[in-house]
Design a protein around this motif. Sequence first.
Motif, PDB file in Angstrom:
ATOM      1  N   UNK A  81     -13.557  10.095  -7.491  1.00 59.63           N
ATOM      2  CA  UNK A  81     -13.451   8.754  -8.050  1.00 59.63           C
ATOM      3  C   UNK A  81     -13.159   7.782  -6.914  1.00 59.63           C
ATOM      4  N   UNK A  82     -13.534   6.509  -7.100  1.00 60.35           N
ATOM      5  CA  UNK A  82     -13.388   5.514  -6.036  1.00 60.35           C
ATOM      6  C   UNK A  82     -12.757   4.242  -6.591  1.00 60.35           C
ATOM      7  N   UNK A  83     -11.743   3.741  -5.894  1.00 61.16           N
ATOM      8  CA  UNK A  83     -11.168   2.428  -6.201  1.00 61.16           C
ATOM      9  C   UNK A  83     -11.121   1.622  -4.914  1.00 61.16           C
ATOM     10  N   UNK A  84     -11.732   0.459  -4.928  1.00 58.56           N
ATOM     11  CA  UNK A  84     -11.830  -0.348  -3.719  1.00 58.56           C
ATOM     12  C   UNK A  84     -10.551  -1.141  -3.464  1.00 58.56           C
ATOM     13  N   UNK A  85     -10.032  -1.043  -2.251  1.00 54.67           N
ATOM     14  CA  UNK A  85      -8.883  -1.859  -1.852  1.00 54.67           C
ATOM     15  C   UNK A  85      -9.190  -3.348  -2.024  1.00 54.67           C
ATOM     16  N   UNK A  86     -10.449  -3.718  -1.820  1.00 58.30           N
ATOM     17  CA  UNK A  86     -10.821  -5.135  -1.850  1.00 58.30           C
ATOM     18  C   UNK A  86     -10.634  -5.763  -3.235  1.00 58.30           C
ATOM     19  N   UNK A  87     -10.504  -4.943  -4.272  1.00 55.58           N
ATOM     20  CA  UNK A  87     -10.344  -5.456  -5.628  1.00 55.58           C
ATOM     21  C   UNK A  87      -8.904  -5.412  -6.122  1.00 55.58           C
ATOM     22  N   UNK A  88      -7.974  -4.997  -5.248  1.00 54.99           N
ATOM     23  CA  UNK A  88      -6.597  -4.778  -5.686  1.00 54.99           C
ATOM     24  C   UNK A  88      -5.639  -5.898  -5.282  1.00 54.99           C
ATOM     25  N   UNK A  89      -6.108  -6.847  -4.479  1.00 57.07           N
ATOM     26  CA  UNK A  89      -5.266  -7.988  -4.089  1.00 57.07           C
ATOM     27  C   UNK A  89      -3.956  -7.537  -3.455  1.00 57.07           C
ATOM     28  N   UNK A  90      -4.041  -6.644  -2.494  1.00 58.56           N
ATOM     29  CA  UNK A  90      -2.871  -6.106  -1.825  1.00 58.56           C
ATOM     30  C   UNK A  90      -2.705  -6.718  -0.436  1.00 58.56           C
TER      31      UNK A  90
ATOM     32  N   UNK B 127      -1.213  -1.905   1.693  1.00 56.53           N
ATOM     33  CA  UNK B 127      -2.272  -0.932   1.963  1.00 56.53           C
ATOM     34  C   UNK B 127      -1.778   0.166   2.898  1.00 56.53           C
ATOM     35  N   UNK B 128      -0.972  -0.208   3.874  1.00 57.01           N
ATOM     36  CA  UNK B 128      -0.400   0.783   4.786  1.00 57.01           C
ATOM     37  C   UNK B 128       0.477   1.779   4.030  1.00 57.01           C
ATOM     38  N   UNK B 129       1.269   1.268   3.098  1.00 52.27           N
ATOM     39  CA  UNK B 129       2.133   2.140   2.298  1.00 52.27           C
ATOM     40  C   UNK B 129       1.291   3.146   1.515  1.00 52.27           C
ATOM     41  N   UNK B 130       0.247   2.658   0.860  1.00 50.66           N
ATOM     42  CA  UNK B 130      -0.622   3.539   0.071  1.00 50.66           C
ATOM     43  C   UNK B 130      -1.278   4.579   0.961  1.00 50.66           C
ATOM     44  N   UNK B 131      -1.733   4.176   2.136  1.00 51.98           N
ATOM     45  CA  UNK B 131      -2.380   5.106   3.056  1.00 51.98           C
ATOM     46  C   UNK B 131      -1.385   6.146   3.576  1.00 51.98           C
ATOM     47  N   UNK B 132      -0.175   5.728   3.893  1.00 56.22           N
ATOM     48  CA  UNK B 132       0.808   6.674   4.429  1.00 56.22           C
ATOM     49  C   UNK B 132       1.221   7.697   3.369  1.00 56.22           C
ATOM     50  N   UNK B 133       1.210   7.317   2.100  1.00 55.44           N
ATOM     51  CA  UNK B 133       1.616   8.208   1.017  1.00 55.44           C
ATOM     52  C   UNK B 133       0.477   9.122   0.548  1.00 55.44           C
ATOM     53  N   UNK B 134      -0.729   8.893   1.038  1.00 56.10           N
ATOM     54  CA  UNK B 134      -1.893   9.651   0.566  1.00 56.10           C
ATOM     55  C   UNK B 134      -1.849  11.106   1.028  1.00 56.10           C
ATOM     56  N   UNK B 135      -2.490  11.987   0.262  1.00 51.75           N
ATOM     57  CA  UNK B 135      -2.637  13.386   0.672  1.00 51.75           C
ATOM     58  C   UNK B 135      -3.433  13.465   1.966  1.00 51.75           C
ATOM     59  N   UNK B 136      -4.462  12.622   2.066  1.00 51.46           N
ATOM     60  CA  UNK B 136      -5.300  12.614   3.265  1.00 51.46           C
ATOM     61  C   UNK B 136      -5.846  11.217   3.513  1.00 51.46           C
TER      62      UNK B 136
END
Length: 316
Positions: free
Chosen positions: A245-254, A259-268
């Motif tokens: 599944x895909x969710x674009x960062x560009x549509x999340x108004x972050x 975005x750094x927080x989400x990336x650091x918490x990601x599995x990969x």
Amino acid sequence: MREWLIQNDQILDKGIETPRIGKYKKANNSVFSDIPRDQHFIFPFCSTSHSLGDWGIISRLPECIKKIYPNVKVYIPSSSLIYDIFRPLFLSGQWSSFIKKPWEVGDMILKNNPYIDGVFNKNELQGECFTDHYRLYSSEDNDNEPLVEQMLRAFGLSDEEISQIDSRPKIYLSQEEEEWYKNFISKHFGEEYGCLLLASSIDKFNKQWEFNSSLFPHIKKFKDYPVFYYSSFELGNDWLDKFSNFTSFSKLNLTFRQQLIIKQKAIFNTGYQAGITDSISGGGSEIVTLTPYDNIGKNIIRGVKYVFKKGDTKTL
């Protein structure tokens, strides 16, 4: 390349033209070679470059310095002072391809860092502010060595001490940010997700790369995961069949920080090598990144799996 010095709130050219910033390590040629480990002293520091990656890859420097010099006080310049020091470069558009106010990047990356003791403003520091141009590299023939390790060696750490310290980049979260993340992620994929980046702040690389397929064998194990992604081009089937599944960062108004927080918490994290991923690569996420460079140089980070154009890989 030119070596720079920051002194009395000014950036100064040392008048040294060199193919490589820094020096080869020799006995007692570090900046702090004569300072006892228990010495009380002030360590003011500023990066000479201001992209996300420039500040990101050295984000663990304050923590590493304090492991060896426990009584040191680490200070960084305020965003307004950074703007004053580098004003001509900022006005020329340097570092502004993705970030509108690059003089605020250092503050964003180092926000909540518990190893920073304070911020200094204009006219509050007399003398030198140390920079990332202080480097001692371990080999004259191989520059694939993390920048922060070269800097730690210049600031008095031995190779043995450096080998025992985790200097990989990470951001530090406040309790408020932790709570924001839990609330955000509960409304999306939950905590089992990855991040995909297919863009670059460097214009010539901000497009679809012809050697994407070199990465594909190395990310098969992530096929069942959903991803947050950012891409400078429309995703085709060659990418759409790689994840669930895909969710674009560009549509999340972050914000970039979020975005750094989400990336650091990601599995990969996977996709194209870029500073925003470099900045969180020591936070626990598995990093598999496609690089356009034959030689990664000072931007190399331990534990990251780099995939080259022809499919060969390198991990320190």
